[in-house]
Design an enzyme around this catalytic site. Structure first.
Site, PDB file in Angstrom:
ATOM      1  N   GLY A 127      17.195  31.925  19.221  1.00 18.94           N
ATOM      2  CA  GLY A 127      17.658  30.729  18.512  1.00 18.94           C
ATOM      3  C   GLY A 127      19.035  30.275  18.970  1.00 18.94           C
ATOM      4  O   GLY A 127      19.313  29.079  19.064  1.00 18.94           O
ATOM      5  N   GLY A 142      11.411  32.981  16.359  1.00 21.56           N
ATOM      6  CA  GLY A 142      11.692  34.157  17.179  1.00 21.56           C
ATOM      7  C   GLY A 142      12.988  34.812  16.742  1.00 21.56           C
ATOM      8  O   GLY A 142      13.440  34.630  15.608  1.00 21.56           O
ATOM      9  N   SER A 143      13.595  35.532  17.669  1.00 19.80           N
ATOM     10  CA  SER A 143      14.807  36.287  17.331  1.00 19.80           C
ATOM     11  C   SER A 143      16.009  35.350  17.199  1.00 19.80           C
ATOM     12  O   SER A 143      15.999  34.216  17.713  1.00 19.80           O
ATOM     13  CB  SER A 143      15.093  37.298  18.441  1.00 19.80           C
ATOM     14  OG  SER A 143      15.367  36.604  19.638  1.00 19.80           O
ATOM     15  N   CYS A 155       9.130  38.295   9.746  1.00 20.33           N
ATOM     16  CA  CYS A 155      10.509  37.850   9.510  1.00 20.33           C
ATOM     17  C   CYS A 155      10.827  37.924   8.023  1.00 20.33           C
ATOM     18  O   CYS A 155      11.989  37.869   7.633  1.00 20.33           O
ATOM     19  CB  CYS A 155      10.759  36.468  10.084  1.00 20.33           C
ATOM     20  SG  CYS A 155       9.745  35.221   9.364  1.00 20.33           S
ATOM     21  N   GLU A 177      13.164  29.088  13.024  1.00 11.72           N
ATOM     22  CA  GLU A 177      12.755  30.157  12.104  1.00 11.72           C
ATOM     23  C   GLU A 177      13.089  31.464  12.778  1.00 11.72           C
ATOM     24  O   GLU A 177      12.337  31.940  13.626  1.00 11.72           O
ATOM     25  CB  GLU A 177      11.252  30.081  11.821  1.00 11.72           C
ATOM     26  CG  GLU A 177      10.800  28.773  11.223  1.00 11.72           C
ATOM     27  CD  GLU A 177      11.404  28.498   9.870  1.00 11.72           C
ATOM     28  OE1 GLU A 177      12.037  29.412   9.301  1.00 11.72           O
ATOM     29  OE2 GLU A 177      11.284  27.374   9.390  1.00 11.72           O
TER      30      GLU A 177
HETATM   31  C1  UN1 Z   1       7.007  35.281   9.972  1.00 15.75           C
HETATM   32  O1  UN1 Z   1       7.188  36.489   9.827  1.00 15.75           O
HETATM   33  O2  UN1 Z   1       7.307  34.688  11.033  1.00 15.75           O
HETATM   34  O3  UN1 Z   1       5.777  35.098   4.145  1.00 15.75           O
HETATM   35  C2  UN1 Z   1       6.384  34.432   8.961  1.00 15.75           C
HETATM   36  C3  UN1 Z   1       5.131  35.711   4.989  1.00 15.75           C
HETATM   37  C4  UN1 Z   1       4.225  34.913   5.883  1.00 15.75           C
HETATM   38  C5  UN1 Z   1       5.019  34.276   6.956  1.00 15.75           C
HETATM   39  C6  UN1 Z   1       5.848  35.166   7.761  1.00 15.75           C
HETATM   40  N1  UN1 Z   1       3.560  33.909   5.121  1.00 15.75           N
HETATM   41  O4  UN1 Z   1       5.220  36.896   5.150  1.00 15.75           O
END
Ligand code: UN1
Length: 504
Positions: free
Chosen positions: A241, A236-237, A292, A258
């Site tokens: 975190g 998440g954001s 992300c 993450e």
């Molecule tokens: C995410 O944005 O939380 O590399 C994960 C990627 C994807 C995973 C993104 N396999 O864009």
């Protein structure tokens, strides 16, 4: 057929009971049109606690099942996911607005991690280590850890769960999953698909091996604070975190975090511009900038700036925006109004710093409650202010550079060090970017964009985002505990030099 009716059909086909998605207190809306498509019952923090206790009981039975047998359950999960791929992919498109190929792609990542984890179930190796004592053997054993908590975000509503769950199950752990409040339907679908795999697997899969907790923030807190959850993997954001990390640390629980990614790319003088253009367009505009791994900052060498920028601008002006359910558009909706407002705020801030904006306006989809935006390309005089922040929307800031060492510093000048790319055919630049003084991100790529990471590698940031890693490589070690075992097969007991006890 209405989207609501289609959603209900898909969920029913996947084995989700109608009671779980109608008549409840949590309204689920599709960003495609903004309409409400389900009402899901949410649970209380107390009920969440009970589910976690049950998952702990399940763990105690599951840890005794041999790892390759545990792998068989994940193999069956992979088979069930293959069978459900079209339905689940479509549900992802409905619930979060991903275009068709991205919805299906997400399910494919789930299938891939299942394959990976099945092999892993026979490779949970420990080392045998040379001991300094005669007649002894020393080795490492990896044991199951306990209940693994998974908190997932809206943007990867199903894949993130599977990256954690597939590993956790083969490692002998049970899983308690708190999906985003925005995506309970795909979570319920995964739960039903998993239940099918369990049914085929047989009775040595204990009840409560997977719990899905649909609820609010207090439910997430119950998971983070529960003493029987030794690991929480949260996506998440960075704001989230920063709350979760210290709470886990307080009770010495592990965290896989993450979080954000203000990811950058560098286009060097020798870059293959055709290749760079395609990678940039996909990385920056794909999933409407809501990954992300989305490319958010681009540094272009002054010698190729004027060759690249007009073509990039053209790509932005011509990219198709529209409904992922009824069109072939490449860019779907933003998740909600707040996301759109944040995008506009960031663009205003960039303009006030001298940014020249292409795109960025609202796209009229015909639904007042849906928020689509034309992706924005922003040429900035320098990296400053809003450019240093992650805005979860399709905005790409472009800056000119002259000096390679200086651009590396600019590249690393943000907090969230998730993914990064360099476009060059100069071996020295490429290798420097990958070296200790190059990119400080968890993912550093050459001539390929920032997004689309494969599950075989460990995924996640290495910098202030918590250093979390999940999915491939040796990420499994976070889901187990290591014991070092020493066995004495001699007839003597060597103690420290000069030490002896008189024993009758
Ligand atoms: C995410 O944005 O939380 O590399 C994960 C990627 C994807 C995973 C993104 N396999 O864009």
């Amino acid at each position: 057929m209405s989207i609501k009716a289609e959603t209900s059909e898909i969920l029913t086909r996947l084995g989700v009971d109608a009671k779980s998605f109608s008549g409840g207190g949590l309204a689920v809306r599709t960003p495609v049109t903004g309409e409400t498509i389900a009402e899901v019952p949410a649970i209380s923090a107390t009920a969440a606690g009970a589910a976690i206790d049950k998952a702990h009981e399940a763990f105690k039975a599951w840890r005794d099942v041999p790892a390759p047998r545990r792998g068989e359950l994940v193999r069956l999960l992979g088979e069930e996911l293959r069978a459900a791929k079209d339905d689940l992919g479509r549900l992802v498109s409905i619930e979060v607005g991903k275009i068709r190929s991205e919805g299906l792609g997400e399910v494919q990542e789930m299938i891939d991690i299942c394959d990976f984890a099945v092999g892993l179930s026979r490779q949970l190796y420990g080392l045998t280590i040379a001991t300094e004592r005669p007649g002894h053997r020393m080795m490492e054993t990896w044991h199951p850890l306990g209940v693994v908590g998974v908190i997932s975000a809206f943007n990867f509503p199903v894949a993130v769960w599977s990256w954690n769950a597939a590993l956790a199950f083969v490692c002998g752990d049970s899983v308690v999953w708190k999906p985003s409040e925005k995506t309970p339907l795909t979570a319920l679908a995964c739960q039903a698909i998993f239940a099918r795999a369990v049914k085929r697997f047989g009775s040595d899969a204990p009840e409560g091996l997977l719990a899905v907790l649909i609820g609010d923030r207090d439910v997430g807190e119950a998971l983070v604070d529960h003493p029987k959850v030794p690991l929480v993997s949260a996506t998440g954001s960075t704001r989230m975190g920063r709350e979760v990390g210290p709470r886990l640390a307080k009770r010495f629980a592990r965290a896989v975090l993450e979080l954000g990614g203000n990811n950058a790319g560098i286009v060097c003088p020798s870059a293959d511009l055709d290749m760079a253009l395609r990678a940039i367009a996909f990385g920056a505009m794909g999933t409407a900038g809501q990954r992300c791994t989305t490319l958010r900052r681009l540094f272009v060498h002054e010698s190729v700036y004027d060759a690249l920028l007009p073509r990039l601008r053209k790509a932005y002006e011509s990219v198709s925006v529209g409904s992922p359910l009824t069109s072939e558009a490449l860019v779907g909706p933003l998740i909600d109004k707040a996301a759109f407002d944040n995008m506009q705020k960031a663009l205003d801030a960039a303009r006030s710093l001298g940014g020249k904006v292409t795109g960025g306006a609202r796209f009229d989809s015909g639904s007042a409650e849906a928020y689509y935006a034309h992706p924005a390309l922003v040429e900035m005089p320098k990296q400053d202010g809003v450019v240093l922040e992650e805005t979860f929307a399709p905005i790409l800031y472009v800056m000119k550079y002259t000096d390679f060492d200086a651009v590396l510093e600019e590249h690393n000048a943000v907090g969230a060090g998730l993914s990064s790319s360099i476009f060059t055919t100069d071996m020295r630049e490429a290798e420097t970017f990958l070296s200790a003084r190059g990119s400080d991100c968890g993912i550093a790529n050459v001539n390929i964009g920032t997004s689309g990471a494969e599950i075989g590698g460990a995924f996640g940031g290495e910098k202030e985002t918590g250093g979390g890693r999940e999915s491939g490589s040796d990420a499994w070690k976070a889901y187990m505990r290591r014991a070092t075992n020493t066995v004495n097969y001699s007839k003597a007991l060597p103690l420290a030099q000069g030490v002896s006890f008189d024993i009758e």
